[in-house]
Design a protein around this motif. Sequence first.
Motif, PDB file in Angstrom:
ATOM      1  N   GLU A  17       0.814  -1.210   0.000  1.00 54.85           N
ATOM      2  CA  GLU A  17       0.000   0.000   0.000  1.00 54.85           C
ATOM      3  C   GLU A  17       0.851   1.264   0.000  1.00 54.85           C
ATOM      4  O   GLU A  17       0.540   2.240  -0.689  1.00 54.85           O
ATOM      5  CB  GLU A  17      -0.922  -0.016   1.232  1.00 54.85           C
ATOM      6  CG  GLU A  17      -1.801   1.197   1.359  1.00 54.85           C
ATOM      7  CD  GLU A  17      -2.611   1.194   2.642  1.00 54.85           C
ATOM      8  OE1 GLU A  17      -3.017   2.295   3.076  1.00 54.85           O
ATOM      9  OE2 GLU A  17      -2.823   0.106   3.221  1.00 54.85           O
ATOM     10  N   ARG A  18       1.945   1.262   0.761  1.00 60.88           N
ATOM     11  CA  ARG A  18       2.778   2.462   0.819  1.00 60.88           C
ATOM     12  C   ARG A  18       3.341   2.810  -0.557  1.00 60.88           C
ATOM     13  O   ARG A  18       3.372   3.988  -0.947  1.00 60.88           O
ATOM     14  CB  ARG A  18       3.932   2.235   1.806  1.00 60.88           C
ATOM     15  CG  ARG A  18       4.824   3.461   1.997  1.00 60.88           C
ATOM     16  CD  ARG A  18       5.865   3.224   3.061  1.00 60.88           C
ATOM     17  NE  ARG A  18       6.752   2.124   2.711  1.00 60.88           N
ATOM     18  CZ  ARG A  18       7.770   1.716   3.477  1.00 60.88           C
ATOM     19  NH1 ARG A  18       8.001   2.313   4.640  1.00 60.88           N
ATOM     20  NH2 ARG A  18       8.529   0.720   3.082  1.00 60.88           N
ATOM     21  N   ARG A  21       0.584   4.255  -2.809  1.00 58.38           N
ATOM     22  CA  ARG A  21       0.166   5.619  -2.476  1.00 58.38           C
ATOM     23  C   ARG A  21       1.122   6.676  -3.020  1.00 58.38           C
ATOM     24  O   ARG A  21       0.783   7.859  -3.065  1.00 58.38           O
ATOM     25  CB  ARG A  21       0.038   5.769  -0.954  1.00 58.38           C
ATOM     26  CG  ARG A  21      -1.151   5.024  -0.389  1.00 58.38           C
ATOM     27  CD  ARG A  21      -1.564   5.515   0.973  1.00 58.38           C
ATOM     28  NE  ARG A  21      -2.645   4.700   1.515  1.00 58.38           N
ATOM     29  CZ  ARG A  21      -3.928   4.852   1.202  1.00 58.38           C
ATOM     30  NH1 ARG A  21      -4.283   5.814   0.371  1.00 58.38           N
ATOM     31  NH2 ARG A  21      -4.849   4.056   1.731  1.00 58.38           N
ATOM     32  N   CYS A  22       2.295   6.269  -3.462  1.00 59.67           N
ATOM     33  CA  CYS A  22       3.246   7.215  -4.060  1.00 59.67           C
ATOM     34  C   CYS A  22       2.967   7.461  -5.538  1.00 59.67           C
ATOM     35  O   CYS A  22       3.611   8.314  -6.157  1.00 59.67           O
ATOM     36  CB  CYS A  22       4.677   6.705  -3.889  1.00 59.67           C
ATOM     37  SG  CYS A  22       5.246   6.649  -2.175  1.00 59.67           S
ATOM     38  N   TRP A  28      -5.003   6.211  -6.764  1.00 58.10           N
ATOM     39  CA  TRP A  28      -4.408   6.342  -5.435  1.00 58.10           C
ATOM     40  C   TRP A  28      -4.137   7.793  -5.066  1.00 58.10           C
ATOM     41  O   TRP A  28      -4.217   8.159  -3.891  1.00 58.10           O
ATOM     42  CB  TRP A  28      -3.111   5.529  -5.363  1.00 58.10           C
ATOM     43  CG  TRP A  28      -3.365   4.064  -5.288  1.00 58.10           C
ATOM     44  CD1 TRP A  28      -3.467   3.190  -6.337  1.00 58.10           C
ATOM     45  CD2 TRP A  28      -3.594   3.287  -4.110  1.00 58.10           C
ATOM     46  NE1 TRP A  28      -3.739   1.919  -5.887  1.00 58.10           N
ATOM     47  CE2 TRP A  28      -3.816   1.950  -4.517  1.00 58.10           C
ATOM     48  CE3 TRP A  28      -3.617   3.582  -2.746  1.00 58.10           C
ATOM     49  CZ2 TRP A  28      -4.067   0.917  -3.619  1.00 58.10           C
ATOM     50  CZ3 TRP A  28      -3.868   2.552  -1.852  1.00 58.10           C
ATOM     51  CH2 TRP A  28      -4.092   1.238  -2.280  1.00 58.10           C
ATOM     52  N   GLY A  29      -3.858   8.630  -6.054  1.00 59.37           N
ATOM     53  CA  GLY A  29      -3.507  10.016  -5.762  1.00 59.37           C
ATOM     54  C   GLY A  29      -4.654  10.856  -5.254  1.00 59.37           C
ATOM     55  O   GLY A  29      -4.450  11.820  -4.517  1.00 59.37           O
ATOM     56  N   SER A  31      -7.262   9.696  -3.421  1.00 57.97           N
ATOM     57  CA  SER A  31      -7.904   9.145  -2.226  1.00 57.97           C
ATOM     58  C   SER A  31      -7.280   9.698  -0.953  1.00 57.97           C
ATOM     59  O   SER A  31      -6.082  10.001  -0.912  1.00 57.97           O
ATOM     60  CB  SER A  31      -7.776   7.611  -2.228  1.00 57.97           C
ATOM     61  OG  SER A  31      -8.451   7.059  -3.327  1.00 57.97           O
ATOM     62  N   PRO A  33      -5.619   9.632   2.733  1.00 63.29           N
ATOM     63  CA  PRO A  33      -4.551   8.720   3.180  1.00 63.29           C
ATOM     64  C   PRO A  33      -5.033   7.483   3.922  1.00 63.29           C
ATOM     65  O   PRO A  33      -4.329   6.479   3.944  1.00 63.29           O
ATOM     66  CB  PRO A  33      -3.709   9.616   4.104  1.00 63.29           C
ATOM     67  CG  PRO A  33      -4.009  11.009   3.685  1.00 63.29           C
ATOM     68  CD  PRO A  33      -5.431  11.002   3.227  1.00 63.29           C
ATOM     69  N   ASP A  34      -6.224   7.549   4.513  1.00 63.53           N
ATOM     70  CA  ASP A  34      -6.719   6.387   5.257  1.00 63.53           C
ATOM     71  C   ASP A  34      -7.745   5.575   4.485  1.00 63.53           C
ATOM     72  O   ASP A  34      -8.360   4.656   5.042  1.00 63.53           O
ATOM     73  CB  ASP A  34      -7.329   6.839   6.590  1.00 63.53           C
ATOM     74  CG  ASP A  34      -8.563   7.714   6.399  1.00 63.53           C
ATOM     75  OD1 ASP A  34      -8.669   8.368   5.339  1.00 63.53           O
ATOM     76  OD2 ASP A  34      -9.419   7.736   7.299  1.00 63.53           O
ATOM     77  N   LEU A  36      -8.782   3.030   1.287  1.00 57.13           N
ATOM     78  CA  LEU A  36      -8.315   2.076   0.280  1.00 57.13           C
ATOM     79  C   LEU A  36      -9.208   2.219  -0.946  1.00 57.13           C
ATOM     80  O   LEU A  36     -10.417   1.967  -0.873  1.00 57.13           O
ATOM     81  CB  LEU A  36      -8.378   0.644   0.820  1.00 57.13           C
ATOM     82  CG  LEU A  36      -7.364   0.293   1.915  1.00 57.13           C
ATOM     83  CD1 LEU A  36      -7.594  -1.124   2.419  1.00 57.13           C
ATOM     84  CD2 LEU A  36      -5.933   0.439   1.393  1.00 57.13           C
ATOM     85  N   ASP A  44      -3.490  -2.102 -10.527  1.00 54.25           N
ATOM     86  CA  ASP A  44      -2.321  -1.635  -9.787  1.00 54.25           C
ATOM     87  C   ASP A  44      -1.018  -2.304 -10.223  1.00 54.25           C
ATOM     88  O   ASP A  44       0.044  -1.941  -9.727  1.00 54.25           O
ATOM     89  CB  ASP A  44      -2.517  -1.882  -8.280  1.00 54.25           C
ATOM     90  CG  ASP A  44      -3.578  -0.980  -7.681  1.00 54.25           C
ATOM     91  OD1 ASP A  44      -3.826   0.103  -8.243  1.00 54.25           O
ATOM     92  OD2 ASP A  44      -4.164  -1.368  -6.655  1.00 54.25           O
TER      93      ASP A  44
END
Length: 399
Positions: A17-18, A21-22, A28-29, A31, A33-34, A36, A44
């Motif tokens: 996940e980390r 999120r980058c 992902w950009g 959403s 931070p908490d 999914l 993905d």
Amino acid sequence: MRASQRARYLIFDRLDERTLRCRPGVKWGASAPDVLPASIADMDFPVAEPILASVRDYLAQGDLGYPHWTDNASPLRAAFAQRMSARYGWFPAPEHVREFTDVTHAVRTALELSTQPGDGVAIHTPAFGPFPEMIRQLGLRMVPIPLFGTPDGWVFDADDFASRAAREGCRVLILVNPHNPTGRVFTRAELAALGEVAERHDLTVISDDLHADLTYAPHRHLPFASLDPALEARTVTMYSASKAYNLAGMRCAVGHVGPSTLREKLAAMPAGPNVNVLGMRASLAAWTEASDWLDTVVGYLDDNRRLIGSLLAERLPEVRYHPPEATYLAWLDCRALGCGDDPAGYFLERARVELAAGTKYNPGGDGFVRLNFGTTTPVLRAILDRMTDSVAVPRRLAS
């Protein structure tokens, strides 16, 4: 399973996940931070190396100007025809293929050139959100072909469609096959029934085959135009590498234009921009060099769709789920869950999982959500854990 495929599975599983999120993409950009994300229809998985290599080679030449294609025909036309022949046993004429920036743009163009305001446009419902909106924007009338959930999966009534087509002045059938959002892969018999109606009422068929390459065995995708030469002559077949190879941002698609009148109208239109040259290179590499990557991804997705079924049956049996026969999209019936009229809103608030609201696919989407399982299995497990826990806690408190 080959050793290379097992290794690829491990690479996918390690994509955490980390790292996701980058990424700068919208999935992902955009959403929190908490949260999914499982609504945007992007996978993905890393892009296949042959595709990246082809784009790098083109960039290394340092020429990003207008492309030079003989007779303004990109190499994708022949590549599409060869791919249809090899994978689906259909032999479309390359000279009848045209490039488009994406499938939605291609569908709109074909729809505009095939209708007059007030005409009826048939489409299976629930329907991919942009298509009903497109029909409304063009002053057309949507004629639903409802899909019904049965113990054996999603079905439609061909006889009812025939009656509607006659009664409501249909001029076009938009056929999304494999279907989004249910994941149905229509059988030869179902397609033949649609074809009989199309012949009887002289319908133009716009066939969106975008998810064809993501079909799970033993199901088999059949291009509608491959059924019969007469049906090919009334069908526009849309196709792209964007979903199967995760290339949506490359903005490239093709369409085989069967109707001669429609080809003439397209030829008479003012010359528009060519498709993105990098998108063309990426699509060409996908179709000619990345079959191993696709086989691995389809196998991985197959495991994911089965995981959804087993976990829901064990922990959230109120949610009705027919495993999709293609796509990486799960269409979940949450009407018996007791979480209100907006299950997507419920899961976003209580589980911090972002799903596509079924209302975006109406008619027929109330009480449903669409879950994108084109992600790593650990992330998918986290999504499903959050969803089941969000329902289990209120249950415990109530008891």
